[in-house]
Structures are given as C-alpha cells and as structure tokens.
Design a protein around this motif. Structure first.
Motif, PDB file in Angstrom:
ATOM      1  N   HIS A  13       6.758  -6.040 -11.427  1.00  0.00           N
ATOM      2  CA  HIS A  13       5.310  -6.223 -11.356  1.00  0.00           C
ATOM      3  C   HIS A  13       4.948  -7.342 -10.383  1.00  0.00           C
ATOM      4  O   HIS A  13       4.020  -7.208  -9.587  1.00  0.00           O
ATOM      5  N   SER A  16       5.644  -6.040  -6.738  1.00  0.00           N
ATOM      6  CA  SER A  16       4.639  -5.100  -6.244  1.00  0.00           C
ATOM      7  C   SER A  16       3.323  -5.814  -5.951  1.00  0.00           C
ATOM      8  O   SER A  16       2.650  -5.501  -4.957  1.00  0.00           O
ATOM      9  N   THR A  17       2.966  -6.791  -6.747  1.00  0.00           N
ATOM     10  CA  THR A  17       1.766  -7.583  -6.489  1.00  0.00           C
ATOM     11  C   THR A  17       1.933  -8.398  -5.214  1.00  0.00           C
ATOM     12  O   THR A  17       1.026  -8.468  -4.383  1.00  0.00           O
ATOM     13  N   ILE A  21       1.415  -3.436  -3.240  1.00  0.00           N
ATOM     14  CA  ILE A  21       1.684  -2.006  -3.389  1.00  0.00           C
ATOM     15  C   ILE A  21       1.767  -1.652  -4.870  1.00  0.00           C
ATOM     16  O   ILE A  21       1.848  -2.529  -5.729  1.00  0.00           O
ATOM     17  N   LYS A  22       1.768  -0.353  -5.160  1.00  0.00           N
ATOM     18  CA  LYS A  22       1.946   0.106  -6.535  1.00  0.00           C
ATOM     19  C   LYS A  22       3.406  -0.041  -6.927  1.00  0.00           C
ATOM     20  O   LYS A  22       4.306  -0.033  -6.081  1.00  0.00           O
ATOM     21  N   LEU A  23       3.635  -0.144  -8.222  1.00  0.00           N
ATOM     22  CA  LEU A  23       4.998  -0.254  -8.738  1.00  0.00           C
ATOM     23  C   LEU A  23       5.821   0.971  -8.350  1.00  0.00           C
ATOM     24  O   LEU A  23       6.994   0.847  -7.989  1.00  0.00           O
ATOM     25  N   SER A  24       5.222   2.148  -8.368  1.00  0.00           N
ATOM     26  CA  SER A  24       5.943   3.366  -7.989  1.00  0.00           C
ATOM     27  C   SER A  24       6.368   3.324  -6.516  1.00  0.00           C
ATOM     28  O   SER A  24       7.433   3.825  -6.153  1.00  0.00           O
ATOM     29  N   THR A  25       5.556   2.702  -5.662  1.00  0.00           N
ATOM     30  CA  THR A  25       5.919   2.559  -4.251  1.00  0.00           C
ATOM     31  C   THR A  25       7.095   1.606  -4.095  1.00  0.00           C
ATOM     32  O   THR A  25       7.991   1.845  -3.281  1.00  0.00           O
ATOM     33  N   THR A  72       0.054  -4.433   5.915  1.00  0.00           N
ATOM     34  CA  THR A  72       0.337  -3.567   4.781  1.00  0.00           C
ATOM     35  C   THR A  72       1.760  -3.058   4.885  1.00  0.00           C
ATOM     36  O   THR A  72       2.272  -2.813   5.968  1.00  0.00           O
ATOM     37  N   THR A  74       2.775  -0.254   4.095  1.00  0.00           N
ATOM     38  CA  THR A  74       2.812   1.147   4.499  1.00  0.00           C
ATOM     39  C   THR A  74       3.125   1.291   5.987  1.00  0.00           C
ATOM     40  O   THR A  74       3.454   2.366   6.444  1.00  0.00           O
TER      41      THR A  74
END
Length: 86
Positions: A13, A16-17, A21-25, A72, A74
């Motif tokens: 957690h 990801s923070t 990003i999301k935890l799934s990412t 980002t 991404t």
C-alpha cells in the motif's frame, strides 16, 4: 515503512501510494519484472525497497545528461523494450 539492515522498505500500500498507482498495477510491475518484491519472513507480506521505487521514478535522462523525473509510472517502458535497446 520498515527498516531492515539499515535499508527502508515499504509495504504494498505504501509503495503504490509512493508511485501514485493502484495496488494491482504494482503487482503487474512485479510480474513483468519492472520491479522486484521481497518476502518478509514466513509471511505472505511483500516489501519493496524504497531505493528501487525511487529509481523507478527516475528512469529517463534528458539529452544533456541531467536527470528528469517521470511524472507518471505509466510512462515506463516494458522490460522487452529495454532488452531490445541492448
């Protein structure tokens, strides 16, 4: 944050923070080899080195060699794109 052997680690957690990003990412990055996770003891809990997370954010350098921060995550290329550059 957890410190092991003088090195800071973040749980899923927190990581990801930190990356925004999301935890799934985050899990996808681990499964694709973009990021490494570490098991804490016998538990299923996974940890992420803060230094590796910071390095992931600072991937690209500008033309003049100065480091630029990726806004980002991404924007990070897949591992196969890195390999093709070698």
């Amino acid at each position: 944050m957890i410190e092991l052997n003088g090195e800071p680690y973040l749980d899923g957690h927190e990581a990801s923070t930190f990356l925004g990003i999301k935890l799934s990412t985050l899990y996808t990055y681990v499964s694709r080899g973009v990021l490494k996770s570490y098991r804490q003891g016998m538990k299923k809990r996974r940890l992420y080195k803060q230094a590796e997370l910071e390095a992931l954010v600072r991937l690209r350098t500008s033309e003049d060699g100065a480091e630029t921060v990726v806004n980002t995550v991404t924007e990070i290329p897949y591992a196969r794109e890195w390999i093709s550059d070698i």
